[in-house]
Design a protein around this motif. Structure first.
Motif, PDB file in Angstrom:
ATOM      1  N   ARG A 800      21.514  46.204  72.121  1.00  0.00           N
ATOM      2  CA  ARG A 800      22.017  45.931  73.475  1.00  0.00           C
ATOM      3  C   ARG A 800      20.919  46.146  74.506  1.00  0.00           C
ATOM      4  O   ARG A 800      21.000  45.700  75.632  1.00  0.00           O
ATOM      5  N   CYS A 801      19.886  46.868  74.124  1.00  0.00           N
ATOM      6  CA  CYS A 801      18.752  47.059  75.040  1.00  0.00           C
ATOM      7  C   CYS A 801      17.475  47.161  74.207  1.00  0.00           C
ATOM      8  O   CYS A 801      17.441  47.869  73.200  1.00  0.00           O
ATOM      9  N   ALA A 857      16.244  40.698  70.178  1.00  0.00           N
ATOM     10  CA  ALA A 857      17.611  40.773  70.710  1.00  0.00           C
ATOM     11  C   ALA A 857      18.038  39.370  71.161  1.00  0.00           C
ATOM     12  O   ALA A 857      17.214  38.459  71.202  1.00  0.00           O
ATOM     13  N   ILE A 858      19.284  39.202  71.500  1.00  0.00           N
ATOM     14  CA  ILE A 858      19.877  37.928  71.948  1.00  0.00           C
ATOM     15  C   ILE A 858      19.684  36.861  70.877  1.00  0.00           C
ATOM     16  O   ILE A 858      18.697  36.132  70.864  1.00  0.00           O
ATOM     17  N   ARG A 859      20.635  36.773  69.982  1.00  0.00           N
ATOM     18  CA  ARG A 859      20.464  35.862  68.856  1.00  0.00           C
ATOM     19  C   ARG A 859      21.450  34.707  68.839  1.00  0.00           C
ATOM     20  O   ARG A 859      21.381  33.876  67.959  1.00  0.00           O
ATOM     21  N   HIS A 860      22.407  34.699  69.783  1.00  0.00           N
ATOM     22  CA  HIS A 860      23.356  33.575  69.815  1.00  0.00           C
ATOM     23  C   HIS A 860      23.975  33.456  71.193  1.00  0.00           C
ATOM     24  O   HIS A 860      23.746  34.309  72.063  1.00  0.00           O
ATOM     25  N   GLN A 861      24.770  32.436  71.369  1.00  0.00           N
ATOM     26  CA  GLN A 861      25.250  32.089  72.707  1.00  0.00           C
ATOM     27  C   GLN A 861      26.072  33.189  73.373  1.00  0.00           C
ATOM     28  O   GLN A 861      26.029  33.351  74.593  1.00  0.00           O
ATOM     29  N   LYS A 862      26.809  33.971  72.580  1.00  0.00           N
ATOM     30  CA  LYS A 862      27.701  34.975  73.207  1.00  0.00           C
ATOM     31  C   LYS A 862      27.052  36.359  73.285  1.00  0.00           C
ATOM     32  O   LYS A 862      27.663  37.314  73.741  1.00  0.00           O
ATOM     33  N   ASP A 863      25.829  36.463  72.823  1.00  0.00           N
ATOM     34  CA  ASP A 863      25.130  37.750  72.802  1.00  0.00           C
ATOM     35  C   ASP A 863      24.711  38.144  74.222  1.00  0.00           C
ATOM     36  O   ASP A 863      24.590  37.293  75.102  1.00  0.00           O
ATOM     37  N   PHE A 864      24.493  39.422  74.451  1.00  0.00           N
ATOM     38  CA  PHE A 864      23.916  39.871  75.731  1.00  0.00           C
ATOM     39  C   PHE A 864      23.069  41.123  75.501  1.00  0.00           C
ATOM     40  O   PHE A 864      23.313  41.882  74.544  1.00  0.00           O
ATOM     41  N   ALA A 865      22.065  41.309  76.333  1.00  0.00           N
ATOM     42  CA  ALA A 865      21.190  42.490  76.198  1.00  0.00           C
ATOM     43  C   ALA A 865      20.333  42.657  77.444  1.00  0.00           C
ATOM     44  O   ALA A 865      20.087  41.711  78.179  1.00  0.00           O
ATOM     45  N   SER A 866      19.900  43.907  77.653  1.00  0.00           N
ATOM     46  CA  SER A 866      18.909  44.148  78.706  1.00  0.00           C
ATOM     47  C   SER A 866      17.547  44.327  78.034  1.00  0.00           C
ATOM     48  O   SER A 866      17.473  44.785  76.891  1.00  0.00           O
ATOM     49  N   ILE A 867      16.503  43.915  78.737  1.00  0.00           N
ATOM     50  CA  ILE A 867      15.143  44.029  78.198  1.00  0.00           C
ATOM     51  C   ILE A 867      14.327  44.810  79.219  1.00  0.00           C
ATOM     52  O   ILE A 867      14.246  44.405  80.393  1.00  0.00           O
TER      53      ILE A 867
END
Ligand code: SF4
Length: 915
Positions: A800-801, A857-867
């Motif tokens: 997620r981060c 991180a972020i591997r598909h359309q519904k994914d979310f994450a902070s960088i």
């Protein structure tokens, strides 16, 4: 068949982009449509495309459907044009093909047309007429051949019964043939005495003539005539690992092109060999050698004439083994079955076992008629391997996927290292071989062997050692690393008087290293002439220490597990690779002399500075080349180092970069310049070890772990720094504070532990998600460029981060990097107001590593994450410009920690409902 394909395509989701139909298994994202349209244009126009599409955006499917749609249209246009020509009985253009179908200007040859040669008119007309007739004849032949192939494949596809009956028949035939062969060989075996031991004949070098003397062109090692079929226009798709290739093949199988595409998966013998006795040899090199020897035995056997047979019998030579899986007839049947349906390597091996036909050669036989050839990097990027596999690039399309490290890959494939122990081992084996067979060798063989012995002796001498002494106990006086130009190295080693091209050619043609391998396998390489026997005991130990696989001290069980590598091949083969590298142009490479303690541990390494020399042939011959990856930024390296250096004009290069499929608010990229106690974040080498920097990093992580649910992946620039920081946190009590919210995992140094750590990490996150206690997930401390920065998927709660501590600049003190920087400064033009090419290289290497890590991180359309990028140096616009477009466009620079923390808390609160 065409109507079947058409109806299947109509049944699929058919998408139109730029007026072109792209069959697709579902409704594609807009970026996938753009990707396919751009790809189609690049292939049609014969350009070089650099394609960037972040992971999770369905890049493979876009590549498959885009490229195969182009091929479908290309074939159709070609067929229509051929039909038109055949109807008219003559071509309309002087090259015999409609302009749209001829190769693009970049890969056309330049023979002059008859008109341009200034011949009289009647000659010109005669030549033209003849060419026209020839072309029509050729087209007719091709048409017949194609029709036959299509019928054959259709039959196989639709008549499984026929296929299995054919297999049974083949097995019976083969069994009969084997029994007959055994009986006749038993009968043929006479009882007369012999000069060399039975089976040893094959180890003796045959008379050597160089190619110049014989006047034959160099070619592939085996059965070139089998591969002499017409190569249809095709797409070569290559990727880095076997699992990536297998994944790609599975995507093709699931795509609308899965039923009718003629696809072949190529691999090494190590992956494809189905001969159990050969497979168990373990190493690629030993498997290759044994297989090639067996093919040679078969050919030699075939070529033994009636007159020769009695002489052969007199020598009472044991029949040499041939591979039972190498039968021409069965290989052709296997080839057809390969082409009849899309198969990955595993399925190919299963088919080969069932059909008792070799999948390695069956696959090679299938290349000419295949439309899609799937193969590992090494096979495509190394010219001799390419040739040996029967790959022809002229007018073809090449797609290089996962290409973010393409420059390094080409450099590594062509950089050769040979250790002191290997030099001594090769010398000792060669010497013993000459002593055993010297009298039977012709003068030319002896001359070249002497040159090889001389070269080995000089290589050891230039390292400061003595070829006659045990390399394990020889301590070198001047430890350190020295870097030389090729010419200086040749001069310093006193070998500048030897023609290395000729020696290399001799090694290649005489197959001396294979002979030597057979010899050492037979005698264990400790066959020492009888006159030296009295002095042996110490020397024997030394020779044994040179044996492949010999260890100096017993390893601990864990180390033994980790280091269990296949048996190394002939040391002379390494030396041959090094000799080949030394024939590179002086300015394009360097030699590194590394003197470390004993001679055994010291080495000579060839460093390739200009990978473009090995890429030039690919871009010159191919119709179009696609270099694709999830994170291709910064692309200037590809343009300048690889493509411009390979002679590609800037106009031929097209860049395509698409955004991510996620909505803009599913990602929060932040650059944070200072921590909670206002400590400026500066992780330069000089400052990063300061206690206040390590404390501030810990405080930031504690804050993040409080607001981020699930998994946090934190990357450090190196193992050493990660350990230093952890040790500091342990002492200061910060580690204990971190564990209130997250269980801490550390990236293991040993590859075999990675899977276990990842499993425990994901289990912990899952458990915390369900338990909803104070522990909200896990924190994974990783290393940039380590085992978890590539190929590992931190989707959803697993990442997620993603935090990047500092900037992972490569070690600028490394002589190799310094040389490469100096080379680029010298060779590449420097644009005004831009950094020196050498400096740009270092920045690019650093940012490539960052982009790879944060791309986990972020591997598909519904994914979310902070960088979160921790270091004020990221705030520089020049550095931000090297981030992938989908991050660059959304990144926010936060000078202080407060607003950064507020943004993170808000982001994760809002997103909490989504997970
Ligand atoms: S021919 Fe094929 S099966 Fe036989 S040894 Fe070679 S790779 Fe293995």
């Amino acid at each position: 068949m065409r109507s079947t394909l058409l109806s299947r395509i109509m049944a699929d989701e058919t998408q139109e982009a730029g007026g072109i139909h792209f069959p697709f298994p579902f409704t594609p994202y807009a970026i996938q449509k753009d990707f396919m349209a751009a790809l189609y244009q690049v292939l049609e126009a014969g350009k070089i495309g650099i394609f960037e599409s972040p992971t999770g955006t369905g890049k493979s499917l876009s590549l498959i459907c885009g490229a195969l749609s182009w091929l479908r249209d290309f074939e159709q246009k070609k067929r229509q044009e051929e039909e038109r020509l055949l109807e008219a009985g003559a071509p309309t253009s002087s090259d015999g093909l409609a302009p749209a179908l001829g190769p693009p200007p970049s890969c056309q040859g330049s023979p002059g047309t008859p008109e341009a040669t200034g011949e009289p008119d009647w000659i010109t007309q005669f030549v033209q007429k003849k060419e026209e007739r020839d072309l029509v004849d050729r087209l007719k032949e091709e048409q017949v051949r194609r029709k036959k192939r299509e019928e054959r494949l259709q039959q196989i596809r639709h008549n499984a019964k026929l296929r299995f009956a054919a297999k049974r028949m083949r097995q019976e035939d083969e069994e009969t043939e084997r029994l007959l062969r055994l009986s006749s060989e038993m009968l043929a075996a006479g009882t007369e005495p012999e000069q060399v031991a039975s089976g040893e004949e094959e180890l003796v070098l045959t008379e050597y003539e160089s190619d110049e003397e014989k006047g034959v062109p160099s070619g592939v090692d085996v059965d070139e005539d089998d591969l002499d079929e017409e190569h249809v226009t095709k797409i070569y798709y290559c990727s880095r690992t076997h699992s990536q290739l297998a994944q790609f093949v599975h995507e093709v199988q699931k795509s609308p092109f899965g039923q009718d595409t003629r696809l072949v998966s190529l691999g090494s013998r190590q992956n494809l060999c189905v001969n159990g006795d050969v497979r168990k040899l373990g190493s690629v090199q030993l498997i290759n050698d044994r297989c090639v020897e067996m093919q040679r035995s078969k050919h030699e056997r075939k070529s033994i004439t009636e007159e020769e047979e009695p002489t052969r019998r007199r020598r009472r030579q044991e029949p040499r083994a041939t591979c039972p899986f190498y039968s021409h007839e069965r290989l052709q049947l296997l080839r057809d079955e390969v082409l009849a349906g899309v198969k990955d390597v595993e399925q190919l091996v299963a088919l080969g076992k069932e059909a008792r036909a070799c999948p390695y050669y069956g696959g090679r036989f299938a290349i000419p008629a295949a439309q899609l050839v799937v193969l590992p990097y090494q096979m495509l990027l190394h010219a001799p391997t390419r040739q040996a596999a029967g790959i022809r690039l002229q007018g073809q399309v090449v797609v290089i996927d996962e290409a973010h490290n393409l420059i390094d890959t080409i450099t590594n494939i062509h950089s050769m290292e040979v250790r002191g122990s290997q030099l001594c081992q090769a010398h000792s084996q060669l010497l013993q071989y000459t002593e055993r067979y010297g009298k039977r060798l012709k003068a030319k063989n002896l001359m070249y062997i002497k040159q090889l012995l001389y070269l080995l002796e000089k290589f050891v001498a230039v390292l400061g050692g003595n070829i006659k002494q045990n390399p394990n106990t020889q301590t070198l006086s001047q430890a350190g690393t020295e870097l030389k130009t090729i010419n200086d190295f040749l001069f310093q080693s006193k070998i500048d008087n030897i023609n290395l091209f000729k020696v290399r050619r001799y090694c290649e043609k005489s197959k001396i290293s294979r002979k030597l391998l057979g010899f050492t396998e037979r005698y264990g390489a400790v066959l020492v002439p009888s006159m030296e026997q009295p002095k042996l005991s110490g020397f024997q130990v030394f020779l044994q220490s040179l044996q492949p696989g010999a260890t100096v001290a017993p390893a601990t069980p864990a180390e033994a597990e980790e280091d269990r590598s296949p048996r190394p091949a002939s040391p002379l083969m390494h030396v041959e690779g090094f000799l080949e590298a030394l024939t590179t142009a002086n300015q394009d490479g360097r030699v590194i002399l590394s003197r470390q303690g004993s001679l055994s541990q010291s080495s000579l390494k060839f460093l390739l500075l200009n990978p473009a020399v090995h890429f030039a042939q690919v871009v010159k011959e191919c119709r179009a080349v696609i270099i694709a990856g999830g994170t291709m930024q910064p692309v200037s390296d590809f343009r300048e180092q690889l493509l411009a250096g390979a002679g590609v004009e800037a106009e031929r290069v097209v860049e395509f970069s698409c955004g991510h499929v996620i909505p803009p608010d599913h990602i929060l990229p932040l650059i944070i310049c200072s921590g909670p106690s206002n400590q400026m974040l500066d992780f330069t080498y000089q400052k990063r070890g300061l206690p206040q920097m390590m404390d501030e990093t810990g405080r930031i992580l504690c804050n993040l772990c409080n607001v981020v649910p699930g998994g946090v992946v934190c990357f450090f620039p190196s193992y050493e720094y990660q350990h230093q920081v952890c040790a500091h946190w342990e002492k200061s009590g910060l580690l204990a504070r971190l564990t209130i919210r997250k269980r801490i995992f550390q990236e293991p140094k040993k590859a075999n532990r990675v899977e276990q750590v990842l499993l425990e990490y994901s289990r912990c996150i899952k458990h915390c998600g369900q338990a909803r206690g104070t522990e909200t997930g896990a924190l994974l401390l990783s290393v940039v460029g380590g085992k978890m920065s590539e190929g590992i998927n931190f989707s959803d709660d697993l990442g997620r981060c993603v935090v990047m501590v500092g900037m992972p600049y490569p070690n600028i003190m490394s002589p190799e990097l310094q040389e490469k920087m100096a080379y680029l400064d010298q060779m590449l033009p420097r644009a005004p107001s831009q950094a020196r090419p050498g400096k740009a290289l270092v920045e690019n290497l650093c940012m490539k590593a960052v982009n790879q890590s944060i791309g986990r991180a972020i591997r598909h359309q519904k994914d979310f994450a902070s960088i979160v990028l921790l270091d004020q140096r990221y705030a520089s616009p020049a550095i931000q410009a090297k981030l992938p477009a989908w991050i660059r466009d959304r990144v926010e620079v936060k000078a202080t920690f407060g607003p950064a923390f507020a943004a993170l808390r808000k982001f994760h609160r809002e997103k909490a409902g989504l997970s």
